[in-house]
Design a protein around this motif. Sequence first.
Motif, PDB file in Angstrom:
ATOM      1  N   ILE A 119       0.841  -1.202   0.000  1.00 17.66           N
ATOM      2  CA  ILE A 119       0.000   0.000   0.000  1.00 17.66           C
ATOM      3  C   ILE A 119       0.874   1.250   0.000  1.00 17.66           C
ATOM      4  O   ILE A 119       0.634   2.210  -0.750  1.00 17.66           O
ATOM      5  CB  ILE A 119      -0.937   0.001   1.221  1.00 17.66           C
ATOM      6  CG1 ILE A 119      -2.025  -1.078   1.070  1.00 17.66           C
ATOM      7  CG2 ILE A 119      -1.563   1.381   1.435  1.00 17.66           C
ATOM      8  CD1 ILE A 119      -3.093  -0.761   0.066  1.00 17.66           C
ATOM      9  N   LEU A 120       1.897   1.263   0.858  1.00 20.96           N
ATOM     10  CA  LEU A 120       2.787   2.426   0.950  1.00 20.96           C
ATOM     11  C   LEU A 120       3.492   2.666  -0.385  1.00 20.96           C
ATOM     12  O   LEU A 120       3.524   3.805  -0.889  1.00 20.96           O
ATOM     13  CB  LEU A 120       3.804   2.217   2.066  1.00 20.96           C
ATOM     14  CG  LEU A 120       4.873   3.313   2.223  1.00 20.96           C
ATOM     15  CD1 LEU A 120       4.232   4.645   2.573  1.00 20.96           C
ATOM     16  CD2 LEU A 120       5.891   2.903   3.292  1.00 20.96           C
ATOM     17  N   ALA A 121       4.039   1.616  -0.976  1.00 21.73           N
ATOM     18  CA  ALA A 121       4.774   1.767  -2.235  1.00 21.73           C
ATOM     19  C   ALA A 121       3.859   2.250  -3.355  1.00 21.73           C
ATOM     20  O   ALA A 121       4.211   3.161  -4.116  1.00 21.73           O
ATOM     21  CB  ALA A 121       5.432   0.437  -2.614  1.00 21.73           C
ATOM     22  N   ALA A 122       2.670   1.663  -3.467  1.00 16.94           N
ATOM     23  CA  ALA A 122       1.752   2.057  -4.533  1.00 16.94           C
ATOM     24  C   ALA A 122       1.278   3.499  -4.346  1.00 16.94           C
ATOM     25  O   ALA A 122       1.163   4.257  -5.319  1.00 16.94           O
ATOM     26  CB  ALA A 122       0.560   1.105  -4.568  1.00 16.94           C
ATOM     27  N   ALA A 123       1.015   3.888  -3.114  1.00 11.56           N
ATOM     28  CA  ALA A 123       0.562   5.261  -2.857  1.00 11.56           C
ATOM     29  C   ALA A 123       1.654   6.265  -3.187  1.00 11.56           C
ATOM     30  O   ALA A 123       1.411   7.280  -3.852  1.00 11.56           O
ATOM     31  CB  ALA A 123       0.128   5.397  -1.398  1.00 11.56           C
ATOM     32  N   VAL A 124       2.880   5.992  -2.732  1.00  9.73           N
ATOM     33  CA  VAL A 124       4.000   6.911  -2.980  1.00  9.73           C
ATOM     34  C   VAL A 124       4.278   7.032  -4.478  1.00  9.73           C
ATOM     35  O   VAL A 124       4.611   8.112  -4.982  1.00  9.73           O
ATOM     36  CB  VAL A 124       5.255   6.442  -2.219  1.00  9.73           C
ATOM     37  CG1 VAL A 124       6.489   7.215  -2.679  1.00  9.73           C
ATOM     38  CG2 VAL A 124       5.054   6.615  -0.716  1.00  9.73           C
ATOM     39  N   ASN A 125       4.110   5.932  -5.211  1.00 11.13           N
ATOM     40  CA  ASN A 125       4.365   5.939  -6.654  1.00 11.13           C
ATOM     41  C   ASN A 125       3.168   6.417  -7.469  1.00 11.13           C
ATOM     42  O   ASN A 125       3.240   6.462  -8.703  1.00 11.13           O
ATOM     43  CB  ASN A 125       4.771   4.539  -7.121  1.00 11.13           C
ATOM     44  CG  ASN A 125       6.117   4.112  -6.573  1.00 11.13           C
ATOM     45  OD1 ASN A 125       7.006   4.947  -6.399  1.00 11.13           O
ATOM     46  ND2 ASN A 125       6.279   2.826  -6.291  1.00 11.13           N
ATOM     47  N   GLY A 126       2.075   6.751  -6.785  1.00  9.97           N
ATOM     48  CA  GLY A 126       0.890   7.220  -7.496  1.00  9.97           C
ATOM     49  C   GLY A 126       0.229   6.155  -8.337  1.00  9.97           C
ATOM     50  O   GLY A 126      -0.436   6.453  -9.341  1.00  9.97           O
ATOM     51  N   ASP A 127       0.380   4.894  -7.948  1.00 14.26           N
ATOM     52  CA  ASP A 127      -0.128   3.754  -8.721  1.00 14.26           C
ATOM     53  C   ASP A 127      -1.548   3.417  -8.271  1.00 14.26           C
ATOM     54  O   ASP A 127      -1.755   2.581  -7.378  1.00 14.26           O
ATOM     55  CB  ASP A 127       0.805   2.560  -8.519  1.00 14.26           C
ATOM     56  CG  ASP A 127       0.405   1.343  -9.341  1.00 14.26           C
ATOM     57  OD1 ASP A 127      -0.596   1.420 -10.075  1.00 14.26           O
ATOM     58  OD2 ASP A 127       1.103   0.306  -9.238  1.00 14.26           O
ATOM     59  N   LEU A 128      -2.529   4.042  -8.903  1.00 17.77           N
ATOM     60  CA  LEU A 128      -3.918   3.848  -8.511  1.00 17.77           C
ATOM     61  C   LEU A 128      -4.369   2.413  -8.758  1.00 17.77           C
ATOM     62  O   LEU A 128      -5.041   1.810  -7.914  1.00 17.77           O
ATOM     63  CB  LEU A 128      -4.821   4.833  -9.265  1.00 17.77           C
ATOM     64  CG  LEU A 128      -6.272   4.913  -8.791  1.00 17.77           C
ATOM     65  CD1 LEU A 128      -6.346   5.409  -7.355  1.00 17.77           C
ATOM     66  CD2 LEU A 128      -7.083   5.819  -9.715  1.00 17.77           C
ATOM     67  N   GLU A 129      -4.010   1.853  -9.902  1.00 17.93           N
ATOM     68  CA  GLU A 129      -4.401   0.471 -10.201  1.00 17.93           C
ATOM     69  C   GLU A 129      -3.746  -0.498  -9.222  1.00 17.93           C
ATOM     70  O   GLU A 129      -4.368  -1.476  -8.797  1.00 17.93           O
ATOM     71  CB  GLU A 129      -4.016   0.124 -11.636  1.00 17.93           C
ATOM     72  CG  GLU A 129      -4.846   0.854 -12.690  1.00 17.93           C
ATOM     73  CD  GLU A 129      -4.533   0.368 -14.086  1.00 17.93           C
ATOM     74  OE1 GLU A 129      -3.690  -0.547 -14.236  1.00 17.93           O
ATOM     75  OE2 GLU A 129      -5.135   0.907 -15.035  1.00 17.93           O
ATOM     76  N   GLY A 130      -2.489  -0.224  -8.877  1.00 19.65           N
ATOM     77  CA  GLY A 130      -1.808  -1.076  -7.912  1.00 19.65           C
ATOM     78  C   GLY A 130      -2.472  -1.037  -6.556  1.00 19.65           C
ATOM     79  O   GLY A 130      -2.584  -2.068  -5.876  1.00 19.65           O
ATOM     80  N   LEU A 131      -2.923   0.142  -6.143  1.00 20.07           N
ATOM     81  CA  LEU A 131      -3.643   0.260  -4.874  1.00 20.07           C
ATOM     82  C   LEU A 131      -4.937  -0.540  -4.908  1.00 20.07           C
ATOM     83  O   LEU A 131      -5.235  -1.300  -3.981  1.00 20.07           O
ATOM     84  CB  LEU A 131      -3.946   1.727  -4.585  1.00 20.07           C
ATOM     85  CG  LEU A 131      -2.805   2.571  -4.016  1.00 20.07           C
ATOM     86  CD1 LEU A 131      -3.168   4.054  -4.058  1.00 20.07           C
ATOM     87  CD2 LEU A 131      -2.494   2.149  -2.585  1.00 20.07           C
ATOM     88  N   MET A 132      -5.706  -0.371  -5.971  1.00 14.14           N
ATOM     89  CA  MET A 132      -6.995  -1.049  -6.051  1.00 14.14           C
ATOM     90  C   MET A 132      -6.841  -2.563  -6.092  1.00 14.14           C
ATOM     91  O   MET A 132      -7.710  -3.290  -5.605  1.00 14.14           O
ATOM     92  CB  MET A 132      -7.772  -0.543  -7.269  1.00 14.14           C
ATOM     93  CG  MET A 132      -8.213   0.915  -7.121  1.00 14.14           C
ATOM     94  SD  MET A 132      -9.249   1.501  -8.485  1.00 14.14           S
ATOM     95  CE  MET A 132     -10.693   0.452  -8.287  1.00 14.14           C
ATOM     96  N   ALA A 133      -5.714  -3.040  -6.621  1.00  8.46           N
ATOM     97  CA  ALA A 133      -5.488  -4.485  -6.665  1.00  8.46           C
ATOM     98  C   ALA A 133      -5.269  -5.063  -5.274  1.00  8.46           C
ATOM     99  O   ALA A 133      -5.506  -6.251  -5.045  1.00  8.46           O
ATOM    100  CB  ALA A 133      -4.277  -4.791  -7.552  1.00  8.46           C
TER     101      ALA A 133
END
Length: 295
Positions: A184-198
């Motif tokens: 969650i932290l990595a996806a949020a920091v990288n702005g990865d919306l799809e990664g967060l939702m996964a």
Amino acid sequence: MTIETATDVFEEHRPVLLGVAYRMLGRLADAEDVVQEAWLRWSGADRSGVREPRGFLVRVTTRLAIDRLRQIKSRGEMYVGPWLPEPCVTDFGDAVPDTAERAVLADSVSLAVLVILESLSPLERAVFVLREAFGYPYAEIATMLERQEAAVRQLAGRARKHVDERRPRYDVDPAQRRDLTEGILAAAVNGDLEGLMALLAPDVRLVGDSGGKSRAPLRVLETSAKVARFLKGAARKGIPDASFRFLELNGGPALLALSGNKPDSVLQLDVADGRVQSVYVIRNPDKLRSLAALA
């Protein structure tokens, strides 16, 4: 019993007393106040007839906690936004070696359970904590609360039914929870919306506690799309001089975000079926003071 011996006895049982008071009140400052009042009563009491100091001290602490609960006005009326318990460090270490016992203690202090306990009456909460978290027999609880054993059993049954009906069934694997927190932290920091939702369950909930003293949602966010957008936006705004560390809070892994050397927020997840079911974000600075020593 000398004053020195009385102090030694009290300090021996302080962790249990603090554990009872914290589960009753959900706030370390209140719990510490109650334990301090218990010490004053213990140090000033005639202890010559006390055969079981632990039972005596738990009884005093429980009654003081009940009184404190009755004095506090409804948090829902006073508090700005959602309410979460004050995060509490719970590294049991070697003091609780048994896996089953550790699981019970961890569950009884989890954010999800403590939020549910807020909706119990003070007596129901006391009975639930003493019975479910600390395993006291009904007869002993009845003595502590000056109630009939049958009445205590009824209180325990109502409290357990209330908690069981509302307690979600989450996985407790700390490694999985930590891995998802890092994701969650990595996806949020990288702005990865799809990664967060996964990583988020479709019906995930985010509960943010700021007490109106910092930025956090004033309502519970629901659905993976809304929660993912919030996490991405929060990471984009960033924390000045940010650093992060993992620690065990309320029986499970949590992420402590620091701004410089000052605690800024705590993030903790509940997980089931490999995905995040609940996200807890605590940003009320009053509730982070106890973590300042860990910065």
